[in-house]
Design an enzyme around this catalytic site. Structure first.
Site, PDB file in Angstrom:
ATOM      1  N   SER A 107      -1.815  -4.891 -13.883  1.00 57.63           N
ATOM      2  CA  SER A 107      -3.380  -4.832 -13.941  1.00 57.63           C
ATOM      3  C   SER A 107      -3.664  -3.568 -13.153  1.00 57.63           C
ATOM      4  O   SER A 107      -2.785  -2.799 -12.422  1.00 57.63           O
ATOM      5  CB  SER A 107      -3.737  -5.912 -13.174  1.00 57.63           C
ATOM      6  OG  SER A 107      -3.271  -6.248 -11.858  1.00 57.63           O
ATOM      7  N   GLN A 109      -5.407  -1.966 -10.386  1.00 53.33           N
ATOM      8  CA  GLN A 109      -5.445  -2.770  -9.311  1.00 53.33           C
ATOM      9  C   GLN A 109      -5.368  -1.781  -7.889  1.00 53.33           C
ATOM     10  O   GLN A 109      -5.090  -0.592  -8.141  1.00 53.33           O
ATOM     11  CB  GLN A 109      -4.290  -3.801  -8.960  1.00 53.33           C
ATOM     12  CG  GLN A 109      -2.890  -3.078  -8.880  1.00 53.33           C
ATOM     13  CD  GLN A 109      -1.853  -4.198  -8.837  1.00 53.33           C
ATOM     14  OE1 GLN A 109      -1.209  -4.280  -7.889  1.00 53.33           O
ATOM     15  NE2 GLN A 109      -1.380  -4.868  -9.887  1.00 53.33           N
ATOM     16  N   HIS A 111      -5.101  -2.487  -3.319  1.00 59.29           N
ATOM     17  CA  HIS A 111      -4.934  -3.311  -2.084  1.00 59.29           C
ATOM     18  C   HIS A 111      -5.607  -3.063  -0.988  1.00 59.29           C
ATOM     19  O   HIS A 111      -5.839  -1.770  -0.733  1.00 59.29           O
ATOM     20  CB  HIS A 111      -3.320  -3.076  -1.701  1.00 59.29           C
ATOM     21  CG  HIS A 111      -2.333  -3.546  -2.843  1.00 59.29           C
ATOM     22  ND1 HIS A 111      -2.002  -4.371  -3.545  1.00 59.29           N
ATOM     23  CD2 HIS A 111      -1.476  -2.574  -3.437  1.00 59.29           C
ATOM     24  CE1 HIS A 111      -1.368  -4.334  -4.516  1.00 59.29           C
ATOM     25  NE2 HIS A 111      -0.829  -3.301  -4.434  1.00 59.29           N
ATOM     26  N   LYS A 134      -1.171  -3.713   2.183  1.00 59.00           N
ATOM     27  CA  LYS A 134      -0.276  -3.944   1.383  1.00 59.00           C
ATOM     28  C   LYS A 134       0.060  -2.544   0.834  1.00 59.00           C
ATOM     29  O   LYS A 134       0.352  -2.040  -0.145  1.00 59.00           O
ATOM     30  CB  LYS A 134      -0.323  -4.744   0.181  1.00 59.00           C
ATOM     31  CG  LYS A 134       0.827  -5.098  -0.444  1.00 59.00           C
ATOM     32  CD  LYS A 134       0.455  -5.911  -1.870  1.00 59.00           C
ATOM     33  CE  LYS A 134       1.559  -6.018  -2.661  1.00 59.00           C
ATOM     34  NZ  LYS A 134       1.206  -6.985  -3.908  1.00 59.00           N
ATOM     35  N   GLU A 136       2.458   0.389  -0.318  1.00 58.75           N
ATOM     36  CA  GLU A 136       3.746   0.105  -1.208  1.00 58.75           C
ATOM     37  C   GLU A 136       4.351   1.352  -1.618  1.00 58.75           C
ATOM     38  O   GLU A 136       3.639   2.441  -1.785  1.00 58.75           O
ATOM     39  CB  GLU A 136       3.668  -0.626  -2.119  1.00 58.75           C
ATOM     40  CG  GLU A 136       2.514  -0.413  -3.399  1.00 58.75           C
ATOM     41  CD  GLU A 136       2.286  -1.212  -4.409  1.00 58.75           C
ATOM     42  OE1 GLU A 136       2.003  -0.842  -5.668  1.00 58.75           O
ATOM     43  OE2 GLU A 136       2.059  -2.550  -4.150  1.00 58.75           O
ATOM     44  N   HIS A 275      -4.190   1.741  -8.946  1.00 54.75           N
ATOM     45  CA  HIS A 275      -2.748   2.263  -9.875  1.00 54.75           C
ATOM     46  C   HIS A 275      -2.668   1.034 -10.697  1.00 54.75           C
ATOM     47  O   HIS A 275      -3.263   0.069 -10.800  1.00 54.75           O
ATOM     48  CB  HIS A 275      -1.721   2.296  -8.842  1.00 54.75           C
ATOM     49  CG  HIS A 275      -1.404   0.972  -7.990  1.00 54.75           C
ATOM     50  ND1 HIS A 275      -2.201   0.843  -6.830  1.00 54.75           N
ATOM     51  CD2 HIS A 275      -0.528  -0.010  -8.120  1.00 54.75           C
ATOM     52  CE1 HIS A 275      -1.728  -0.338  -6.371  1.00 54.75           C
ATOM     53  NE2 HIS A 275      -0.793  -0.721  -7.034  1.00 54.75           N
ATOM     54  N   ARG A 294      -7.946  -6.850  -8.556  1.00 55.16           N
ATOM     55  CA  ARG A 294      -7.793  -6.509  -9.859  1.00 55.16           C
ATOM     56  C   ARG A 294      -8.951  -6.269 -10.616  1.00 55.16           C
ATOM     57  O   ARG A 294      -9.769  -6.834 -10.076  1.00 55.16           O
ATOM     58  CB  ARG A 294      -6.884  -7.594 -10.700  1.00 55.16           C
ATOM     59  CG  ARG A 294      -5.326  -7.718 -10.010  1.00 55.16           C
ATOM     60  CD  ARG A 294      -4.792  -9.044 -10.879  1.00 55.16           C
ATOM     61  NE  ARG A 294      -3.583  -9.623 -10.259  1.00 55.16           N
ATOM     62  CZ  ARG A 294      -3.409 -10.113  -9.284  1.00 55.16           C
ATOM     63  NH1 ARG A 294      -4.306 -10.890  -9.039  1.00 55.16           N
ATOM     64  NH2 ARG A 294      -2.043 -10.471  -8.929  1.00 55.16           N
ATOM     65  N   LYS A 300      -5.553 -12.368 -15.365  1.00 53.91           N
ATOM     66  CA  LYS A 300      -5.809 -13.055 -13.913  1.00 53.91           C
ATOM     67  C   LYS A 300      -7.410 -12.699 -13.624  1.00 53.91           C
ATOM     68  O   LYS A 300      -7.962 -11.899 -14.165  1.00 53.91           O
ATOM     69  CB  LYS A 300      -4.841 -12.462 -12.882  1.00 53.91           C
ATOM     70  CG  LYS A 300      -3.267 -12.881 -13.197  1.00 53.91           C
ATOM     71  CD  LYS A 300      -2.546 -12.490 -11.996  1.00 53.91           C
ATOM     72  CE  LYS A 300      -1.043 -13.188 -12.210  1.00 53.91           C
ATOM     73  NZ  LYS A 300      -0.365 -12.804 -11.317  1.00 53.91           N
TER      74      LYS A 300
END
Length: 420
Positions: A107, A109, A111, A134, A136, A275, A294, A300
């Site tokens: 997706s 998205q 964080h 989050k 990453e 991203h 998202r 979702k």
């Protein structure tokens, strides 16, 4: 006394975007490293989780949860992590280590940062299950494609000016204002505000308008009609529309950078950076959280208002997201590369061992997890005598703080760790 080095058993996640059966690195590693793994050649295998996250906690070979074992033996974690992350006294690692096998796009998205994560967790604990941020980092195992961060302002302005289907989703006054001000520095508050308004207008465009414009766009591309500035992205637009028909996320191709990584290259995404991973196999490491906002390319739940309000709206060349490997202080830089993102929770190294010579990792002042991604060998350490453990593709290993280890064989592995 518990061993300083021991095997752990991770767990797999099956999502629609994962690679199918043996095409998935996740399935390959799970077949080799999870004793009771039940393989289904028709199933998508998306993620291998390694760590203490409660959604899918790793276990020792005797079935004990890794977090319970570390809580009972906090010396394995080391004083540095215990003083830095209070939650580690409960046996929790500050990072989650994963392998991802991406068969179709994840997706659109981002964080949340810690403040927003705490707010979202308080308001919707059913959806946002923890209060942590989050950040990453992704390291490519195979060629990897992703969207990450906003394009340079000049590129977005060109698309708004020359792509009628994209421009139609943005009110004309806003579009003209953005184009007129696109030469401002990307840090200027005015252009940041305009970028936010453009992104919001696109992501919240009426569904019927999105469908009409996307059908026009894809139809034009399939008939061979595109301008030079569209040449590098029209195949991706068509593929994303095939995967997610009439989805607003397809238009993010005109807003977000496209980045392609070769094996061994890495990128980092902080809080508030939009991203979407598109294809490939990666090793991914993040702060221990599963919070995701998202807005597209997903079946979702979409949380567009919170996503729009949470982004940093940094517009830049995609190279700003790259993490270039450094020579490590604890190993031979010809065999080991260190990826050190600008956060506290984790670093990652990749090591290639050849039969000609063993490889030593000296002390790291914090706990680590490692996964073997190809080949086989063994790990050796000293603990009331010489000890060793056989390694193969898919092996996942915990290494205690301040434990020098030596590797031999013919293999490549990734090691995620905290070091205070």
């Amino acid at each position: 006394m518990p061993d300083l080095v021991f095997q752990i058993i991770g767990g797999t996640q099956s999502y629609d975007w994962g690679k199918i059966g043996d095409d998935s690195k996740v399935a390959q590693y799970a077949k080799a490293g999870i004793p009771d793994f039940k393989f289904d050649e028709s199933k998508p295998y998306a993620e291998l989780w390694m760590g203490t996250h409660p959604n899918l906690p790793s276990r020792l070979t005797n079935g004990e949860k890794l977090s319970d074992h570390l809580k009972a033996n906090t010396h394995l974690l080391g004083e540095s992590i215990l003083s830095t992350f209070p939650d580690s006294i409960e046996g929790n690692l500050p990072f989650l280590f994963k392998v991802l096998a991406i068969g179709k796009a994840l997706s659109i998205q981002a964080h949340p940062n810690k403040q927003l994560a705490a707010k979202l967790h308080f308001e919707r604990p059913d959806l946002y299950k923890d209060a942590n941020h989050k950040p990453e980092m992704a390291i490519a195992i195979t060629p990897f494609v992703a969207m990450c961060g906003f394009r340079p302002l000049s590129q977005i302005a060109v698309y708004l000016n020359q792509i009628p289907e994209f421009a139609a989703l943005v009110p004309s006054s806003l579009r003209d204002n953005f184009i007129a001000n696109s030469s401002l520095p990307a840090t200027d508050p005015e252009i940041k505000s305009l970028l936010r308004d453009v992104f919001s207008a696109v992501m919240m465009a009426p569904e019927d308008d999105v469908k009409i414009q996307l059908r026009k766009l894809v139809g034009r591309y399939l008939s061979g009609g595109f301008i030079e500035d569209e040449r590098s992205i029209f195949d991706l637009v068509v593929e994303l529309d095939r995967q997610f028909p009439n989805d607003i996320g397809v238009f993010c191709v005109f807003l977000l950078n496209i980045i392609q990584l070769e094996p061994g290259q890495a990128m980092f995404l902080g809080a508030g950076e939009p991203h979407a991973y598109i294809s490939g196999d990666i090793v991914e490491t993040m702060a221990t959280s599963d919070n995701v906002l998202r807005a597209g390319l997903t079946p979702k739940l979409r949380d567009v208002p919170n996503l729009v309000s949470s982004l940093t709206y940094k517009a830049a060349d995609p190279s700003v997201h790259l993490i270039r490997p450094l020579p490590p202080s604890f190993s031979n830089p010809q065999r080991t590369k260190l990826y050190n993102p600008p956060i506290q929770e984790f670093s990652v190294c990749s090591t290639t061992v050849t039969p000609e010579k063993e490889e030593l990792h000296t002390e790291i002042y914090g706990p680590s997890l490692m996964v073997v991604t190809s080949g086989a060998g063994q790990i050796m350490w000293i603990d009331a005598g010489q000890k060793n453990l056989a390694l193969k593709e898919g092996s996942v290993i915990f290494i205690a703080s301040q434990t020098p280890v030596t590797f031999e064989g013919d293999m490549t592995f990734y090691r995620a760790f905290f070091e205070g």
